[in-house]
Design a protein around this motif. Structure first.
Motif, PDB file in Angstrom:
ATOM      1  N   ASP A 170      38.978  65.865  60.696  1.00 35.98           N
ATOM      2  CA  ASP A 170      40.340  66.269  60.991  1.00 35.98           C
ATOM      3  C   ASP A 170      40.131  67.355  62.200  1.00 35.98           C
ATOM      4  OD1 ASP A 170      38.862  68.063  59.407  1.00 35.98           O
ATOM      5  OD2 ASP A 170      40.589  68.927  58.633  1.00 35.98           O
ATOM      6  N   LYS A 171      39.042  67.702  63.053  1.00 36.90           N
ATOM      7  CA  LYS A 171      38.907  68.836  63.746  1.00 36.90           C
ATOM      8  C   LYS A 171      38.351  68.033  65.027  1.00 36.90           C
ATOM      9  CE  LYS A 171      39.445  72.397  60.901  1.00 36.90           C
ATOM     10  NZ  LYS A 171      40.445  71.793  60.326  1.00 36.90           N
ATOM     11  N   ASP A 172      38.869  68.521  66.027  1.00 40.87           N
ATOM     12  CA  ASP A 172      38.681  67.897  67.349  1.00 40.87           C
ATOM     13  C   ASP A 172      38.315  69.002  68.121  1.00 40.87           C
ATOM     14  OD1 ASP A 172      40.769  69.162  68.350  1.00 40.87           O
ATOM     15  OD2 ASP A 172      42.198  67.362  68.394  1.00 40.87           O
ATOM     16  N   ILE A 173      38.252  68.355  69.799  1.00 38.68           N
ATOM     17  CA  ILE A 173      37.522  69.268  70.718  1.00 38.68           C
ATOM     18  C   ILE A 173      38.348  70.708  70.916  1.00 38.68           C
ATOM     19  CG2 ILE A 173      38.187  69.080  73.302  1.00 38.68           C
ATOM     20  CD1 ILE A 173      35.943  67.522  73.694  1.00 38.68           C
ATOM     21  N   SER A 174      39.384  70.492  70.625  1.00 35.99           N
ATOM     22  CA  SER A 174      40.459  71.775  70.827  1.00 35.99           C
ATOM     23  C   SER A 174      40.249  72.688  69.727  1.00 35.99           C
ATOM     24  CB  SER A 174      41.845  71.451  70.723  1.00 35.99           C
ATOM     25  OG  SER A 174      42.314  70.912  69.648  1.00 35.99           O
ATOM     26  N   ASP A 175      39.736  72.391  68.541  1.00 34.85           N
ATOM     27  CA  ASP A 175      39.391  73.284  67.585  1.00 34.85           C
ATOM     28  C   ASP A 175      37.962  73.904  67.839  1.00 34.85           C
ATOM     29  OD1 ASP A 175      41.379  72.695  65.357  1.00 34.85           O
ATOM     30  OD2 ASP A 175      40.628  70.921  65.573  1.00 34.85           O
ATOM     31  N   LEU A 176      37.205  73.408  68.417  1.00 36.94           N
ATOM     32  CA  LEU A 176      35.839  73.774  68.830  1.00 36.94           C
ATOM     33  C   LEU A 176      36.034  74.771  70.030  1.00 36.94           C
ATOM     34  CD1 LEU A 176      32.914  73.782  69.020  1.00 36.94           C
ATOM     35  CD2 LEU A 176      32.739  71.885  70.442  1.00 36.94           C
ATOM     36  N   LYS A 177      36.981  74.558  70.661  1.00 39.53           N
ATOM     37  CA  LYS A 177      37.195  75.750  71.948  1.00 39.53           C
ATOM     38  C   LYS A 177      37.719  76.802  71.423  1.00 39.53           C
ATOM     39  CE  LYS A 177      39.096  73.464  75.825  1.00 39.53           C
ATOM     40  NZ  LYS A 177      39.858  72.320  76.551  1.00 39.53           N
ATOM     41  N   ARG A 178      38.724  76.453  70.463  1.00 37.38           N
ATOM     42  CA  ARG A 178      39.415  77.665  69.867  1.00 37.38           C
ATOM     43  C   ARG A 178      38.228  78.600  69.332  1.00 37.38           C
ATOM     44  NH1 ARG A 178      42.760  75.627  66.103  1.00 37.38           N
ATOM     45  NH2 ARG A 178      43.692  74.686  67.994  1.00 37.38           N
ATOM     46  N   HIS A 209      29.587  67.118  67.376  1.00 36.44           N
ATOM     47  CA  HIS A 209      29.865  66.507  68.458  1.00 36.44           C
ATOM     48  C   HIS A 209      28.422  66.039  68.780  1.00 36.44           C
ATOM     49  CE1 HIS A 209      34.056  67.117  69.437  1.00 36.44           C
ATOM     50  NE2 HIS A 209      34.014  68.373  69.081  1.00 36.44           N
ATOM     51  N   THR A 210      27.501  66.289  68.272  1.00 37.02           N
ATOM     52  CA  THR A 210      26.133  65.959  68.783  1.00 37.02           C
ATOM     53  C   THR A 210      25.451  65.149  67.783  1.00 37.02           C
ATOM     54  OG1 THR A 210      24.987  67.633  67.856  1.00 37.02           O
ATOM     55  CG2 THR A 210      25.537  67.973  70.022  1.00 37.02           C
ATOM     56  N   HIS A 211      26.077  64.967  66.714  1.00 42.08           N
ATOM     57  CA  HIS A 211      25.209  64.021  65.409  1.00 42.08           C
ATOM     58  C   HIS A 211      26.105  62.957  65.399  1.00 42.08           C
ATOM     59  CE1 HIS A 211      24.067  67.979  63.179  1.00 42.08           C
ATOM     60  NE2 HIS A 211      23.278  67.765  64.057  1.00 42.08           N
ATOM     61  N   TYR A 212      25.022  61.910  64.852  1.00 46.88           N
ATOM     62  CA  TYR A 212      25.645  60.437  64.470  1.00 46.88           C
ATOM     63  C   TYR A 212      26.686  60.367  64.078  1.00 46.88           C
ATOM     64  CZ  TYR A 212      25.249  55.426  64.246  1.00 46.88           C
ATOM     65  OH  TYR A 212      25.710  54.108  64.334  1.00 46.88           O
ATOM     66  N   VAL A 264      29.537  76.628  65.438  1.00 46.10           N
ATOM     67  CA  VAL A 264      28.473  75.749  65.538  1.00 46.10           C
ATOM     68  C   VAL A 264      28.439  74.374  64.719  1.00 46.10           C
ATOM     69  CG1 VAL A 264      26.024  75.532  64.817  1.00 46.10           C
ATOM     70  CG2 VAL A 264      26.557  77.733  66.054  1.00 46.10           C
ATOM     71  N   TRP A 265      29.185  74.611  63.394  1.00 46.21           N
ATOM     72  CA  TRP A 265      29.494  73.536  62.397  1.00 46.21           C
ATOM     73  C   TRP A 265      30.135  72.424  63.333  1.00 46.21           C
ATOM     74  CZ3 TRP A 265      31.649  75.840  57.288  1.00 46.21           C
ATOM     75  CH2 TRP A 265      30.650  76.195  56.732  1.00 46.21           C
ATOM     76  N   ILE A 308      31.062  84.953  61.332  1.00 45.79           N
ATOM     77  CA  ILE A 308      31.756  83.797  60.599  1.00 45.79           C
ATOM     78  C   ILE A 308      32.269  82.868  61.787  1.00 45.79           C
ATOM     79  CG2 ILE A 308      34.186  83.405  59.701  1.00 45.79           C
ATOM     80  CD1 ILE A 308      33.826  86.037  58.062  1.00 45.79           C
ATOM     81  N   VAL A 309      32.959  83.523  62.897  1.00 47.38           N
ATOM     82  CA  VAL A 309      33.494  82.514  63.785  1.00 47.38           C
ATOM     83  C   VAL A 309      32.197  81.704  64.580  1.00 47.38           C
ATOM     84  CG1 VAL A 309      35.656  83.865  64.337  1.00 47.38           C
ATOM     85  CG2 VAL A 309      33.658  84.360  65.697  1.00 47.38           C
TER      86      VAL A 309
END
Ligand code: ZN
Length: 228
Positions: A195-203, A186-189, A180-181, A174-175
């Protein structure tokens, strides 16, 4: 809390006493401190609210100097508030021995992304975190692989497919898939998760690291057996 400092006015070289909120952390070594201010300059404008103060600070801990910027305290109508300091040096995360053994590349790429983020290169940082995640998950799966064919498969498969097909642990699945989502965003056009940013990805990357560490530690515990 502000401190009264004697600084130089840039326009006429005169000295002035100003109330200035100092940096509370050294941007080079990351230690919380009250720096020694070596010198300061006030850049003044017609409109006082545009005024800026720059200080040259000495950090007694790492014995290096850094520059800090302070902006006019509009709310109180006097004094200067801390705004930023540089150079920003990324402080490497300690991910623990298990992760360091599984994926040194993850640690390297992640830390480079932290550096990019600290220097306001947020677009680059996001792509970097996504790449770090790919190395983490693939290196983990490779560490579990039993033969060369499996290793080659993992290397060539899309990351999402690896997670779906090769991760057994449901929590990790799950995590990692959610990470990956957000990472792909951050890589797609076109972005799908406004509503999600870099801090959500890092978490989510942090969570992925925790689950991998837990699984590995549990496997080690399982291998403890009584002497027959
Ligand atoms: Zn320092």
């Amino acid at each position: 809390m502000k401190e009264t400092l004697s600084i130089t006015t840039y326009s006429d070289d005169s000295n002035t006493n100003e109330e200035i909120e100092l940096a509370n952390t050294c941007p080079i070594c990351g230690v919380a401190l009250s720096p020694d201010v070596i010198s300061g300059v006030l850049i003044n404008y017609e409109d006082e609210e545009d005024n800026k103060v720059f200080l040259l600070n000495y950090c007694p801990k790492c014995q290096e100097c850094f520059i800090s910027k302070h902006c006019f305290d509009e709310e109180n109508g006097e004094g200067y508030l801390f705004s930023s300091s540089s150079p920003q040096t990324p402080f490497g995360n300690d991910w623990g021995e298990i992760i360091a053994n599984i994926s040194p590349s993850f640690i390297k790429i992640y830390n480079q992304s932290v550096f990019a983020e600290a220097n306001n290169l947020d677009q680059i940082a996001g792509v970097g975190y996504r790449k770090a995640l790919e190395f983490l998950i693939k290196d983990y799966l490779i560490s579990k692989a039993t033969d060369q064919i499996q290793i080659s498969n993992i290397k060539h498969k899309f990351l999402g497919k690896c997670i779906n097909e090769d991760i057994d642990n449901p929590q990790l699945k799950i995590v990692a898939s959610r990470a990956v989502w957000l990472g792909n965003d951050h890589t797609h056009y076109e972005q799908l998760f406004d509503d999600k940013d870099i801090s959500d990805l890092k978490r989510l990357i942090r969570l992925t690291v925790h689950w991998i560490s837990l699984i590995k530690e549990t496997e080690e515990a399982e291998s403890i057996q009584p002497r027959k």
